[in-house]
Write an enzyme that holds these catalytic residues in place. Structure first.
Site, PDB file in Angstrom:
ATOM      1  CB  CYS A  61      -0.960  -0.010   1.187  1.00 38.13           C
ATOM      2  SG  CYS A  61      -0.209  -0.252   2.816  1.00 38.13           S
ATOM      3  CB  THR A  94       3.065  -0.220   5.245  1.00 39.02           C
ATOM      4  OG1 THR A  94       4.362  -0.357   5.867  1.00 39.02           O
ATOM      5  CG2 THR A  94       1.994  -0.749   6.157  1.00 39.02           C
ATOM      6  CG  ASP A  95       6.269   2.715   0.094  1.00 40.92           C
ATOM      7  OD1 ASP A  95       7.411   2.306   0.380  1.00 40.92           O
ATOM      8  OD2 ASP A  95       6.018   3.356  -0.943  1.00 40.92           O
ATOM      9  CB  CYS A  96       9.747   2.021   3.893  1.00 41.66           C
ATOM     10  SG  CYS A  96      10.102   0.368   3.239  1.00 41.66           S
ATOM     11  CB  ALA A 119       3.183   4.067   4.374  1.00 47.33           C
TER      12      ALA A 119
END
Length: 715
Positions: A231, A264-266, A268
């Site tokens: 995401c 998750t994107d890092c 995020a």
């Protein structure tokens, strides 16, 4: 001697047998869900929470080693040491060759297994040497300003889905019930800049563009069983992508039935409370993410704050089990709890990394990716007519211009200068001069040498230092993005000075991961080749094309516009007047464009029928004759034009095939388009609808060069 009672002997035998049996979660071949449930019942709540972050610690009492989920393999294993460096994703897409993309990914996953085996033999469980990969990037390259567009497969949803889908198949392998490596489709969703605002940006989009453009490839990859979805940082219609129910629950889990891992994107989740300010505290973000369906956090909010959320009554232990189960399934399918002997990939070692076959494949991919944009007849060079050559330009000996971003490291990086020197051989007088840099508009080298050589190859363009991800492209004046289509002014002036100095042939080679203003330098060159960021074999691939060992057949996966002024505001995510599907103005080079050393004639072998219904498939075949003087590939592209209705695309790619041809001979090319592919989103009914009316199938070598067209009706 006292005898042991029989019942004690039997009990002892049971205990010994039990001691010799591995726990169920380590039992290779046991049902997957049973293995997951066994581990869930074995782990403590604190241990489970510790496994919700990308940097998962060891569980010593169960002899489960640490595992770092942050691994990259965009176009080869990235950041993990020696690996084959393939063309950047945008270049791989330019091949229009899905089987090639699959084989490239297959070799990447082979190298991943080999590197993982070597690492664990030395008890190394570190970042970038794991078996899951946060790739491919299937966001739509809707605007040429986006610096990360080089990571994508271009502006078209169908091309993106087809090429990325093949790449995922190559990564994940074909062993039933097992993953060779685990792929991840990112960034979900509606994520393509601006880079500077990505941690706080709110993408406003209606459901029609969302479904038809931004979610199309994600749906195709979910149907193809991609293991993971990442995401995105941004919000979509005010919902953070990593806690919003519309994307993660309503669409991904419920409608599409996705059962894999959501990561998750890092950092995020930090964005949600710090920058979006959509949820006030870390603990509430942790609770919202788990309830929305996030399984793994590329940061540490879940590891640090899920227990706090449980203590406050916002989450339960059952929520944690639900979140962790998908991640455990991935680890089991990767074989991380099996013995090395149980893995079909256990024998891969150092000879599986950057070997001869992989280098040859990298060369093939690089030369298939390169796009010939202009040729006044100088190419291919007839080597016996040229005694001397100058190779010059800011990128002619650049490693950066080969690599692209998210790259690995190879000891066999072949620069453009090195590749051309090797191909020319010791009998040609070749010179090298950098000639220009990215900024200096007053001082140039190589002009005198160019005057004294028979032919000049000038390699100019961008590098990932000028376009790329926020923070990485540190020479970009706009935070990784581009604020212009122009090449560096120093390069344009350099090309002009070369042309003013003499009338001898000049071949311009442009490196970039996006559309640039080729028209600014085209008048000064007799030929122009777009090389993208071609990977470790870029120099050899370019030499193959220039010296005629290979006829170029790369095609543009993006539109080359004349000006950014022709486009909407960068922050506008509506597809109106964007990409070849909706843009109606004049362009420099259309989507799908690319020249060849030969020419092709098309005739219908099997034309479409007059009428189709919703369950039908449009099946056509085309005879493609090589009518030129060189063997070469042709990329046959099929576009649909729709009934004249509001918000229909101008045209839309729905099938393609890359075919090898021999001069003077013809090849039959089969193309299939399921009629369901022609459905469009109905904003009133909130569902897909097949509109009745007259359609047209158009077949040719680009989106602007149709050689065959045929009307048909949908009833």
């Amino acid at each position: 001697m006292r005898r042991i009672p029989f019942f004690l002997m039997a009990l002892l035998a049971v205990f010994q047998s039990s001691a010799q049996q591995p726990p169920l979660f380590r039992t290779t071949g046991a049902p997957l869900n049973e293995r997951v449930n066994d581990l869930l019942h074995t782990l403590t709540l604190q241990e489970k929470i510790s496994l919700l972050g990308y940097n998962s610690p060891a569980i010593e009492r169960l002899q489960i080693p640490a595992y770092n989920w942050w691994n990259e393999a965009l176009h080869g294993i990235a950041r993990g040491g020696e690996a084959t460096v393939y063309p950047q994703a945008i270049g791989l897409s330019a091949t229009f060759n899905a089987p090639l993309a699959k084989e490239v990914a297959n070799t990447i996953s082979t190298e991943a297994r080999a590197k993982y085996n070597l690492a664990i033999q030395q008890h190394r469980h570190v970042q970038y040497l794991g078996l899951n990969f946060w790739t491919p990037n299937i966001n739509i390259f809707r605007d040429p300003r986006w610096g990360r567009g080089q990571e994508t497969y271009g502006e078209d949803p169908y091309l993106t889905a087809t090429m990325a889908g093949a790449f995922v198949q190559g990564l994940q392998g074909t062993v039933p019930g097992m993953l060779k490596t685990a792929a991840c489709a990112k960034h979900f969703a509606v994520h393509s800049g601006p880079e500077a605002d990505r941690h706080s940006f709110n993408a406003i989009i209606d459901e029609k563009d969302l479904r038809e453009t931004y979610l199309y490839a994600f749906k195709k990859l979910v149907d193809g069983k991609v293991e993971s979805i990442m995401c995105a940082y941004n919000r979509v219609n005010s919902e953070p992508c990593c806690t919003g129910n519309t994307l993660l629950q309503d669409i991904l889990r419920h409608e599409w039935k996705f059962g894999g891992q959501v990561v998750t994107d890092c950092w995020a989740l930090d964005d949600i409370w710090l920058r979006h300010k959509a949820i006030p505290t870390r603990e509430e973000v942790a609770a919202a993410a788990v309830k929305a369906g996030v399984n793994l956090d590329c940061a540490n909010i879940l590891q640090d704050d899920v227990m706090k959320a449980i203590d406050k009554g916002w989450l339960t232990a059952a929520n944690v089990d639900s979140a962790l189960s998908a991640t455990l399934r991935t680890r089991i399918r990767l074989g991380l709890f099996d013995t090395p002997a149980a893995s079909p990939y256990g024998g891969y070692g150092a000879d599986s990394v950057n070997n001869g076959y992989h280098a040859r494949l990298a060369r093939e991919a690089a030369r298939e990716s390169m796009v010939l944009l202009k040729n006044d007849g100088i190419l291919p060079l007839q080597a016996d007519k040229y005694a001397s050559m100058l190779v010059t330009g800011s990128n002619s000996a650049s490693i950066e211009a080969l690599m692209g971003n998210y790259h690995g490291v190879s000891g066999d990086m072949v620069t453009f200068t090195a590749g051309l020197a090797k191909a020319a051989g010791p009998g040609m007088a070749m010179q090298y001069d950098q000639g220009c840099d990215f900024t200096d508009t007053l001082h140039f080298g190589g002009i005198w040498a160019s005057q004294n050589c028979d032919v000049t190859v000038a390699v100019i363009g961008l590098t990932p230092l000028l376009e790329g991800e926020e923070g990485d492209a540190f020479l970009s004046p706009s935070g990784g993005d581009k604020n212009t289509l122009s090449l560096p002014r120093s390069q344009i002036l350099f090309m002009k000075k070369l042309r003013e100095a003499h009338k001898k042939p000049i071949i311009a080679v442009i490196t970039a991961g996006s559309a640039v203003d080729v028209a600014a330098i085209a008048p000064y060159a007799d030929a122009v080749i777009l090389a993208w960021y071609p990977g470790e074999q870029g120099g050899n691939a370019l030499a193959d094309i220039i010296f005629g060992k290979y006829s170029p057949a790369g095609r543009l996966p993006v539109t080359f516009y004349q000006s950014l002024q022709d486009l909407p505001d960068y922050k506008d995510y509506s597809m109106k007047n964007r990409t070849y599907r909706y843009f109606k103005g004049k362009v420099d080079y259309p989507f799908g464009y690319g020249l060849s050393y030969t020419k092709f004639d098309y005739t219908w072998h099997t034309a479409p029928v007059k009428e189709y219904r919703s369950k039908d498939t449009i099946r056509v075949s085309v005879d493609v004759k090589n009518a030129g003087a060189f063997d070469g590939d042709e990329v046959v592209q099929a576009y649909i034009t729709y009934p004249d209705m509001e918000r229909m695309p101008v045209k839309e790619l729905k099938a393609f095939a890359r075919v090898q041809t021999v001069k003077g001979q013809a090849s039959a090319v089969q193309l299939e388009i399921p009629v369901t592919e022609l459905q469009k989103w109905d904003l009133q009914q909130h569902t897909w609808k097949l509109y009745k009316g007259v359609y047209k199938i158009n077949i040719g070598g680009s989106s602007d060069n149709f050689l065959l067209s045929q009307d048909f009706r949908i009833k």
